[in-house]
Design an enzyme around this catalytic site. Structure first.
Site, PDB file in Angstrom:
ATOM      1  N   GLU A 290       0.870  -0.971  -0.225  1.00 33.78           N
ATOM      2  CA  GLU A 290       0.002  -0.238  -0.278  1.00 33.78           C
ATOM      3  C   GLU A 290       1.060   0.989  -0.068  1.00 33.78           C
ATOM      4  O   GLU A 290       0.557   2.049   1.307  1.00 33.78           O
ATOM      5  CB  GLU A 290      -0.793  -0.458   1.388  1.00 33.78           C
ATOM      6  CG  GLU A 290      -1.489  -1.395   1.734  1.00 33.78           C
ATOM      7  CD  GLU A 290      -1.952  -1.682   2.393  1.00 33.78           C
ATOM      8  OE1 GLU A 290      -3.311  -2.019   3.024  1.00 33.78           O
ATOM      9  OE2 GLU A 290      -1.601  -0.585   3.586  1.00 33.78           O
ATOM     10  N   GLY A 292       1.922   5.185  -0.614  1.00 33.82           N
ATOM     11  CA  GLY A 292       1.020   6.417  -0.650  1.00 33.82           C
ATOM     12  C   GLY A 292       2.004   7.274  -1.535  1.00 33.82           C
ATOM     13  O   GLY A 292       2.497   7.558  -2.433  1.00 33.82           O
ATOM     14  N   ARG A 293       3.070   7.128  -0.639  1.00 31.16           N
ATOM     15  CA  ARG A 293       4.043   8.703  -0.664  1.00 31.16           C
ATOM     16  C   ARG A 293       4.843   7.943  -1.726  1.00 31.16           C
ATOM     17  O   ARG A 293       5.372   8.545  -2.186  1.00 31.16           O
ATOM     18  CB  ARG A 293       4.748   9.118   0.747  1.00 31.16           C
ATOM     19  CG  ARG A 293       6.242  10.157   0.793  1.00 31.16           C
ATOM     20  CD  ARG A 293       6.774  10.205   2.510  1.00 31.16           C
ATOM     21  NE  ARG A 293       6.145   9.615   3.215  1.00 31.16           N
ATOM     22  CZ  ARG A 293       5.974  10.376   4.493  1.00 31.16           C
ATOM     23  NH1 ARG A 293       5.580  11.414   4.204  1.00 31.16           N
ATOM     24  NH2 ARG A 293       5.445   9.867   5.387  1.00 31.16           N
ATOM     25  N   CYS A 366      -1.670  33.382  10.950  1.00 29.78           N
ATOM     26  CA  CYS A 366      -0.731  33.997  11.945  1.00 29.78           C
ATOM     27  C   CYS A 366      -0.267  32.929  13.209  1.00 29.78           C
ATOM     28  O   CYS A 366      -0.961  32.885  14.447  1.00 29.78           O
ATOM     29  CB  CYS A 366      -2.183  35.051  12.790  1.00 29.78           C
ATOM     30  SG  CYS A 366      -2.458  35.588  11.659  1.00 29.78           S
ATOM     31  N   TYR A 394       0.747  14.101   1.110  1.00 32.84           N
ATOM     32  CA  TYR A 394       0.098  14.471   2.495  1.00 32.84           C
ATOM     33  C   TYR A 394       0.028  16.602   2.515  1.00 32.84           C
ATOM     34  O   TYR A 394       0.581  16.207   3.995  1.00 32.84           O
ATOM     35  CB  TYR A 394       0.845  14.109   3.901  1.00 32.84           C
ATOM     36  CG  TYR A 394       1.653  12.166   3.761  1.00 32.84           C
ATOM     37  CD1 TYR A 394      -0.320  11.757   4.293  1.00 32.84           C
ATOM     38  CD2 TYR A 394       1.702  11.645   3.111  1.00 32.84           C
ATOM     39  CE1 TYR A 394      -0.799  10.202   4.104  1.00 32.84           C
ATOM     40  CE2 TYR A 394       1.464  10.116   3.042  1.00 32.84           C
ATOM     41  CZ  TYR A 394       0.622   9.991   3.723  1.00 32.84           C
ATOM     42  OH  TYR A 394       0.538   8.946   3.656  1.00 32.84           O
TER      43      TYR A 394
HETATM   44  N1  LLP Z   1      -1.316   2.013   4.357  1.00 27.63           N
HETATM   45  C1  LLP Z   1      -1.278   2.057   5.760  1.00 27.63           C
HETATM   46  C2  LLP Z   1      -2.369   1.545   7.075  1.00 27.63           C
HETATM   47  C3  LLP Z   1      -0.977   3.591   6.741  1.00 27.63           C
HETATM   48  O1  LLP Z   1      -2.133   3.854   7.668  1.00 27.63           O
HETATM   49  C4  LLP Z   1      -0.190   3.942   5.472  1.00 27.63           C
HETATM   50  C5  LLP Z   1      -0.279   6.047   5.726  1.00 27.63           C
HETATM   51  C6  LLP Z   1      -0.262   3.489   4.309  1.00 27.63           C
HETATM   52  C7  LLP Z   1      -0.928   2.392   3.669  1.00 27.63           C
HETATM   53  C8  LLP Z   1       0.606   4.185   3.296  1.00 27.63           C
HETATM   54  O2  LLP Z   1       1.831   4.528   3.963  1.00 27.63           O
HETATM   55  P1  LLP Z   1       2.987   5.827   2.771  1.00 27.63           P
HETATM   56  O3  LLP Z   1       3.494   4.531   1.246  1.00 27.63           O
HETATM   57  O4  LLP Z   1       2.844   6.551   2.247  1.00 27.63           O
HETATM   58  O5  LLP Z   1       4.098   5.567   3.797  1.00 27.63           O
HETATM   59  N2  LLP Z   1       0.470  12.439   7.701  1.00 27.63           N
HETATM   60  C9  LLP Z   1       1.771  11.451   7.279  1.00 27.63           C
HETATM   61  C10 LLP Z   1       2.201  10.376   6.591  1.00 27.63           C
HETATM   62  C11 LLP Z   1       1.202   9.280   8.189  1.00 27.63           C
HETATM   63  C12 LLP Z   1       1.338   7.959   7.401  1.00 27.63           C
HETATM   64  C13 LLP Z   1       0.081   7.175   7.971  1.00 27.63           C
HETATM   65  N3  LLP Z   1      -0.421   6.251   7.266  1.00 27.63           N
HETATM   66  C14 LLP Z   1       2.851  12.417   7.253  1.00 27.63           C
HETATM   67  O6  LLP Z   1       2.181  13.364   6.113  1.00 27.63           O
HETATM   68  O7  LLP Z   1       4.302  12.322   6.907  1.00 27.63           O
END
Ligand code: LLP
Length: 444
Positions: A290, A292-293, A366, A394
């Protein structure tokens, strides 16, 4: 650092997807999120191909919508044949409205309300990733009432503490997410799920953390997860069909960040998996991931217009600080405030200029919403366009209306064309949910 299709054109301007960013800023206004569609599609294809070529079993890549999701993004994800992770009814609704095939949706969250579970069941969501006993039992009964048998994965905490910012660690035992392997809760939930008439247990899931700059924590988690698969087989006689190892691969925010490439990451993950599976004599389960980033972050750039600059005398070296203000800040990018996140940027209208002056980029909220401390940027003038890189993940997703700012436009750019996928909110949008009780109505 030039990422994806970024280039400097003859005018000395930063170009993305064949579009001059100075023109984009003029046409759509700033702040503006620009997404490099060509790079994004390429990332989706390369990530899938890297695993398809290396993993001996079937593999499936599910984009984590929480990083960035609007309906156009859901369309792109479908076109690129990825699955989609959603973590709320809002994300699910976005996907469904985009016509995303529900059977390719995974539904996440540590607290899914009955309303969310019902919505997911009614929509025919392919897999619900169950986080806890309470949810497991609720889902079994809600599915029963709906006359359905719902496929699930069970989220477990493998007890891995990855080296990343404490606010984005999730795989350790002391976490609100999942059921612990070590204390037996995960096994208990597996046994309970297998006895439930309205639940079909497909496998197990973990997600250990985000912005991980090596594969070490994934390799450690894989060891624990495969050992757990073997234990499930031993205790229940059942072989789990699926193993989901979550997301987490990091990206380049600064030129000296050096995360593994998709191919290097796939080598390490598939290597660790193959070794562990052999050790327990297990056939390769379907491998789910999964990211995302890793798919979206580097494809996003935020354009701001530079406003007032202040030269301040400070006691530390070098004795001067230049505060360069931009027309956005923590409402479009809260990550520096939340996670001490770091970014780099360039002047889009003089992209190759020498970086001979260090400045601090300040937002216009602010409070002290510094976007970037001590950035070697070079000269800045009022009305220059600042391009902050790697803002695809994000940022829009975590944007807010703080100080009643309007969330910015998002454009997808490719082959010299820019298309709006999220339109800047209007001042009236800000008022659209306001209600005035009769007793506060203005009397003439
Ligand atoms: N799967 C699950 C169950 C997750 O909780 C997350 C991210 C992902 C996949 C995707 O993770 P990635 O591949 O994007 O690392 N807002 C924070 C990041 C929070 C990530 C939460 N879960 C930031 O801006 O760094």
């Amino acid at each position: 650092m030039l990422l994806g299709t970024q280039a400097v054109n003859d005018a000395g301007h930063l170009e993305i997807g064949g579009c001059d960013t100075v023109d984009l800023a003029r046409q759509f206004g700033t702040p503006l999120y620009v997404v490099d569609e060509t790079a994004l599609r390429d990332n989706c294809r390369r990530y899938q191909a890297a695993f398809a070529a290396r993993y001996p079993g079937e593999s499936e890549v599910s984009y984590a919508g929480k990083a960035f999701l609007v309906t156009a993004m859901a369309r792109l994800v479908e076109e690129e044949r990825l699955s989609l992770d959603v973590a709320s009814s809002g994300e699910l609704y976005t996907a469904l409205q985009a016509g995303f095939p529900p059977e390719r949706i995974l539904h996440h969250g540590n607290y899914k309300s009955d309303e969310e579970l019902t919505m997911a069941l009614d929509a025919g969501v392919g897999r619900i990733v169950v986080d806890n006993f309470f949810e497991l039992r609720r889902l079994n009964s809600v599915a029963g009432e709906a006359g359905r048998v719902q496929p699930i994965l069970l989220r477990v905490a493998p007890g891995i503490d990855p080296h990343t910012h404490r606010r984005i660690r999730t795989g350790q035992e002391d976490s609100k997410f999942g059921l612990n392997v070590r204390d037996g809760a995960a096994m208990e939930a597996i046994q309970e799920a297998l006895r439930m008439p309205n639940i079909k247990l497909l496998g197990i899931h973990c997600h250990i953390g985000s912005q991980l700059l090596d594969a070490k924590s994934h390799e450690d988690a894989i060891d624990v997860m495969v050992a757990f698969l073997a234990e499930i087989r031993e205790r229940t006689g059942q072989t789990m069909a699926e193993l989901n190892i979550g997301g987490g691969l990091g990206v380049r925010y600064l030129p000296d960040h050096n995360p593994p490439t998709y191919e290097e990451f796939a080598d390490l993950v598939c290597g660790a998996l193959t070794t562990s599976l052999k050790r327990y004599d297990l056939a390769p389960p379907r491998l789910l991931q999964e990211p995302g980033r890793a798919l979206i972050a580097e494809t996003g750039t935020t354009l701001y217009t530079i406003g007032p600059t202040k030269r301040i005398s400070i006691t530390e070296e070098p004795g001067i600080r230049y505060y360069v203000s931009v027309d956005g800040g923590m409402s479009d990018n809260p990550r520096p405030q939340l996670y001490d996140a770091v970014y780099t940027a360039m002047i889009a209208n003089r992209a190759g200029q020498p970086r001979d002056r260090v400045v601090t980029i300040a937002g216009k909220h602010c409070e002290t919403d510094i976007l970037i401390w001590n950035l070697p940027l070079g000269d800045t003038d009022q009305d220059d366009i600042l391009a902050v890189q790697s803002t695809g993940a994000y940022n829009h997703a975590m944007a807010s209306n703080y100080n009643r700012f309007r969330r910015p436009t998002v454009v997808f750019v490719q082959n010299g064309q820019a298309d709006v996928v999220y339109e800047r909110e209007t001042l009236d949008d800000l008022l659209s949910r306001d209600r005035i009780p009769e007793r506060l109505a203005k009397r003439s």
